[in-house]
Design a protein around this motif. Sequence first.
Motif, PDB file in Angstrom:
ATOM      1  N   GLN A 158      -7.851  20.903  13.004  1.00 53.47           N
ATOM      2  CA  GLN A 158      -8.041  19.870  14.005  1.00 53.47           C
ATOM      3  C   GLN A 158      -7.944  20.456  15.422  1.00 53.47           C
ATOM      4  O   GLN A 158      -8.740  20.118  16.307  1.00 53.47           O
ATOM      5  CB  GLN A 158      -6.979  18.781  13.844  1.00 53.47           C
ATOM      6  CG  GLN A 158      -7.107  17.972  12.543  1.00 53.47           C
ATOM      7  CD  GLN A 158      -8.327  17.073  12.553  1.00 53.47           C
ATOM      8  OE1 GLN A 158      -9.400  17.469  12.068  1.00 53.47           O
ATOM      9  NE2 GLN A 158      -8.181  15.885  13.094  1.00 53.47           N
ATOM     10  N   ASN A 165      -6.047  10.343   7.163  1.00 57.14           N
ATOM     11  CA  ASN A 165      -6.094  11.453   6.199  1.00 57.14           C
ATOM     12  C   ASN A 165      -4.697  12.002   5.872  1.00 57.14           C
ATOM     13  O   ASN A 165      -4.508  12.585   4.804  1.00 57.14           O
ATOM     14  CB  ASN A 165      -6.950  12.594   6.755  1.00 57.14           C
ATOM     15  CG  ASN A 165      -8.399  12.197   6.918  1.00 57.14           C
ATOM     16  OD1 ASN A 165      -9.006  11.641   5.996  1.00 57.14           O
ATOM     17  ND2 ASN A 165      -8.971  12.460   8.090  1.00 57.14           N
ATOM     18  N   VAL A 166      -3.748  11.814   6.771  1.00 52.75           N
ATOM     19  CA  VAL A 166      -2.425  12.420   6.558  1.00 52.75           C
ATOM     20  C   VAL A 166      -1.265  11.451   6.717  1.00 52.75           C
ATOM     21  O   VAL A 166      -0.115  11.823   6.468  1.00 52.75           O
ATOM     22  CB  VAL A 166      -2.208  13.606   7.536  1.00 52.75           C
ATOM     23  CG1 VAL A 166      -3.253  14.688   7.325  1.00 52.75           C
ATOM     24  CG2 VAL A 166      -2.186  13.135   8.978  1.00 52.75           C
ATOM     25  N   ASP A 212      -3.651   9.058  11.866  1.00 56.84           N
ATOM     26  CA  ASP A 212      -4.699   9.750  11.112  1.00 56.84           C
ATOM     27  C   ASP A 212      -4.654   9.287   9.655  1.00 56.84           C
ATOM     28  O   ASP A 212      -3.698   9.576   8.931  1.00 56.84           O
ATOM     29  CB  ASP A 212      -4.468  11.263  11.189  1.00 56.84           C
ATOM     30  CG  ASP A 212      -5.593  12.057  10.550  1.00 56.84           C
ATOM     31  OD1 ASP A 212      -6.402  11.474   9.813  1.00 56.84           O
ATOM     32  OD2 ASP A 212      -5.651  13.295  10.776  1.00 56.84           O
ATOM     33  N   HIS A 237      -4.569  21.752   7.848  1.00 54.31           N
ATOM     34  CA  HIS A 237      -5.344  20.619   8.390  1.00 54.31           C
ATOM     35  C   HIS A 237      -5.157  20.513   9.904  1.00 54.31           C
ATOM     36  O   HIS A 237      -6.142  20.342  10.645  1.00 54.31           O
ATOM     37  CB  HIS A 237      -4.894  19.324   7.705  1.00 54.31           C
ATOM     38  CG  HIS A 237      -5.483  18.082   8.306  1.00 54.31           C
ATOM     39  ND1 HIS A 237      -6.804  17.699   8.100  1.00 54.31           N
ATOM     40  CD2 HIS A 237      -4.944  17.142   9.142  1.00 54.31           C
ATOM     41  CE1 HIS A 237      -7.041  16.584   8.756  1.00 54.31           C
ATOM     42  NE2 HIS A 237      -5.932  16.218   9.399  1.00 54.31           N
TER      43      HIS A 237
END
Length: 371
Positions: A364, A126-127, A124, A360
């Motif tokens: 998800q 984003n992370v 991911d 987060h």
Amino acid sequence: MKDSNELIEIICEHISGWIASFDAWAKESNILLPILLSVVAAIVFWLAFSYLPEKKRRKKLRPIVELALFDTYKQLFYLFDLVMRHRSHSPSFFQSKIRAGNLSENDIKLGLQNKCLNESYLYDPNVKDALLVVGEEILDRTLDIDELANKVLSFHTYATAEELVLLEKIREKIRVYDFGERHIKRPCGSTINGKMFRPVDPSISYRYKNFFELYQLFCQLQKLVLNHRPLDRDRFLYKMQSLYHSGQYKLCSKLIHSEGSRFEKDSTLYRNYLALCERELGRMKFFYKIIEDTYKSRPYGGSLVSSRGFFQDLLCDNKLIEILAQFHSSAEISALITSVEEDQKHKEAFESANHALAAHFRRQVASTSAA
């Protein structure tokens, strides 16, 4: 002198009488005497060929068991320090809490939010930069613990039932998840009908209950190993830290007074703990005196930053700053204040970032469930 001779004669007469009586009894006894002689012979044989050799073996081999138990304790500590780590190759901000026995289930759950098993979980964008890959290090620690448990079990005769049961429980807990190189290196995704499926939450936060149960066993082991005698340097330092951080200030002070002189090279460290104990017990005069006596020699080459862990909650104490200023420059004191503030900011940033990661991952999961 005459009285002494008479007393000796009386004793000799009594002994002679007992011998004569025993001799007469022995001549008349055909059953009891052989039994008595057999019992005496058995006792002598047991002492000579069982009890004394076993006592000698235990004296030699029991330290091996105690060392393995202590090494297990240290490996578990490093494991929980890894769980709570904010950055690779850096100690966590929770070491005092770990030793105090105060690490909570929520602390562990939060610490695990930025940990994943291997690089395949960094899918991911984003992370991925916020995650630490810790699978192999966890495996190394758990394999070491498993091997140490096997060593103690091989010397089970010289371990207590409590120690054996506790080690077996620890071994069960470390084997629950991802025990083995194959599990650690296994890719996170799997392809079904040409479509790649990955876990929505790439972290190992699912292990928080397992780690918490293991931490409770660690606390039990800590009580056992830190009370073994004699105290070596590491055991002394760990016991001192555990007593202080768990609020047992009188016991910590007593330990330092009774054992500290044996470890003169660590005098700055244990004198700092002694000073903090005096402060917590309300004896401020002794606290300031110990600080003055300790820092007038400018330990650690005058680097107050090396002692920032002790001063982190005390920088608002003007008298303490005045004492330090007698022996340290304003630049050295400023460096201390700056380092304490930076540590606090990094700790808060770690907690904030992991809370954000948890939120987060929840979003998800919710999004996937809705779809």
